[in-house]
Structure formats: C-alpha cells, structure tokens
Design a protein around this motif. Sequence first.
Motif, PDB file in Angstrom:
ATOM      1  N   PHE A   1       3.943   9.012   3.146  1.00 18.82           N
ATOM      2  CA  PHE A   1       2.703   8.539   2.536  1.00 18.82           C
ATOM      3  C   PHE A   1       1.533   9.188   3.262  1.00 18.82           C
ATOM      4  O   PHE A   1       1.711   9.877   4.280  1.00 18.82           O
TER       5      PHE A   1
ATOM      6  N   GLN B   1       4.749   3.530  -3.823  1.00 17.40           N
ATOM      7  CA  GLN B   1       4.584   4.968  -4.016  1.00 17.40           C
ATOM      8  C   GLN B   1       5.799   5.729  -3.486  1.00 17.40           C
ATOM      9  O   GLN B   1       6.279   6.682  -4.115  1.00 17.40           O
TER      10      GLN B   1
ATOM     11  N   GLN C   1      -5.086   5.340  -0.149  1.00 25.28           N
ATOM     12  CA  GLN C   1      -3.930   4.884   0.609  1.00 25.28           C
ATOM     13  C   GLN C   1      -4.187   4.926   2.108  1.00 25.28           C
ATOM     14  O   GLN C   1      -3.967   3.931   2.814  1.00 25.28           O
TER      15      GLN C   1
ATOM     16  N   THR D   1       0.816  -1.213   0.000  1.00 27.02           N
ATOM     17  CA  THR D   1       0.000   0.000   0.000  1.00 27.02           C
ATOM     18  C   THR D   1       0.851   1.264   0.000  1.00 27.02           C
ATOM     19  O   THR D   1       0.459   2.279  -0.573  1.00 27.02           O
ATOM     20  N   THR D   2       2.022   1.199   0.621  1.00 26.37           N
ATOM     21  CA  THR D   2       2.808   2.422   0.821  1.00 26.37           C
ATOM     22  C   THR D   2       4.154   2.441   0.095  1.00 26.37           C
ATOM     23  O   THR D   2       4.530   3.457  -0.488  1.00 26.37           O
TER      24      THR D   2
END
Length: 318
Positions: A182, A84, A104, A80-81
């Motif tokens: 994030f 990115q 996110q 998820t993090t």
Amino acid sequence: MRGDNQSFLGDPPKDFILLGVSDRPWLELPLFVVLLVSYILAMLGNITIILVSQLDPQLHSPMYIFLGHLSFLDLCYTTTTVPQMLVNMGSSRKTISYGGCTVQYAIFHWLGCTECIVLAAMALDRYVAICKPLRYGIIMHHPLCQQLVAVAWLSGFGNSLVQVVLTVQLPFCGRQVLNNFFCEVPAMIQLSCADTTMNDATLAVLVALFALVPLALILLSYGFITHAVLRIQSSRGRRKALGTCSSHLLVVSLFYLPAIYMYLQPPSSYSQEQGKFISLFYSIITPTLNPFIYTLRNKDVKRVLRKLLSRTWRFCRR
C-alpha cells in the motif's frame, strides 16, 4: 501499462503499481487468505471492544475510553489498507490511482501518529491508577480524557498534513512501481527522483516528536509503576497491578517496534523488500491481535462479554 522509465514533466502519474508479492505468485493465494481472515477478525474484535466499552456503564472509566479510541483507530487502520490489498491480490491489475494513493498514506499517517499519543495517554492512566490511586478520580476526570483524545486526533492530523504537503510536491519522473502492499510516506519518498533531503529531515523530526517522545513517556510511566509495584507487600497485589499493565505493554511493543524500524531510518536508505512485510505486520497483524490481547487478559471485558452473549442468546431463543 506505462513503462517505469516514462517521463512525467509536470504532471504526477495517473496511477501507481503496487508490486506486493507479484514477484512471488505462489505467495498471493495464501497471503490473500491470511489477510482476509485477519481483516474479518480485526473488524469483529475491534467492533466488539467499541460496543462493550460503550454499552456497559461499568466500563465508562478513563481506561476504557482510551481503549475504545484505540480500537476505532485499529478499525480505521485495517480499512484504509486491507481492502485495496485484497482487490489487488485478486486481480491482474495491481494499481491504485494517484489520488487514492495520496488519501491512503495521508489517513494511514494520521492514524499512526494519533495512536502513538493514545498509547501514551493509556500509560498515563495506568501510572495514576497504580501510583496515585487515592487521587485517580480527581486527576483522570472525564473532561481531561476527552481533551487528551482530542489532542491526539488533532496533532496526528497536523502531522499528516505536513507530510502530505511535502510528499505531493515530489516529482516521480515516470516512476510508478511501489515495492509495497500500500502507499506509505517512506516508500513514496524513496520513489521520487528529486532531492528528498527536506522530506527525510522532516519525517525524522516528526517521528521523533510523535513516536519517540510518547515512547519515552510510556517507558518513564512504567518505570514509576515498576517502582510502586515492587513496594507492594502482597504478591497477589503485585500480580493484580502488573496484570492491568501487561496488556498495554504488549500492545505498545507490537506497535512501536516495527514502526520505529520503518520510520526512524532515512526513507531513502531503507530496504523496501523488508519494509513492505514489516508495514504489513503493523497495518493488519497488530490491529487484529490488539482486541484479543485486551479481551483475554482483562476480567472486566470478559465479564461484560459473557453477560452480553448471555442476553443475546436468551433473546435469540425467544
């Protein structure tokens, strides 16, 4: 790039700038390498735990059902993090779209709350195994484990939904710069230009419900476990009983200590400079360490791994 003081009257900003370590350019390359290596290790370690717990019939006990879900949560956490973050560190543009940011922090919050309850369920499993060993199979039956896992995922989703609904209504008045790696709910609340009293209070209540209550149950379970272990006459028996719990206690400490620091204080008052590195710890370092903690300290997992590696080696040599 739009200025930080630009006003958005009704519409949310199209994107956010994730500052990360842009103010320390010399740190970007080594941090990029650490994140990349940690992400690869986290993927390999957690996928291995999931496969091992599914493929070997001897690891279909409640403990490994919960461990498989914990590994899946950690796998989702990092995915998820981290991608990115890696893209932003390798680019001059440190942006994430408003929609991407919302997704996110929604998923991240969902996974975090779910993991709190899964860790509590694992503590319950250890309590029954050590304090009520003769009734273990009756109490911790397979349907109960599935129900506990379902409660964890559904309640975590409900918690995340409440936070998302409250956070997306916040105006940002042109503020786009997130001093974080994030998107995270406390950072979003602090970025808002509105009165965030309701958001602060709701987050505090939900953190108490989904973090402090499970933590209290975990500590209570280990209080009973400690009392039961001290009554064991054999030192070998005590070491074996404590050995089954030490990995879980270490994982609980790595997860809860930084998360409580981040979420227990009001988001409007916490230090973003410290918070972003702490959030980096529990979003990538903890999920990377968890599978190795369980693998290195668990004889059953190591035995199954050796067997699977031996089979794979024989198959490759054909």
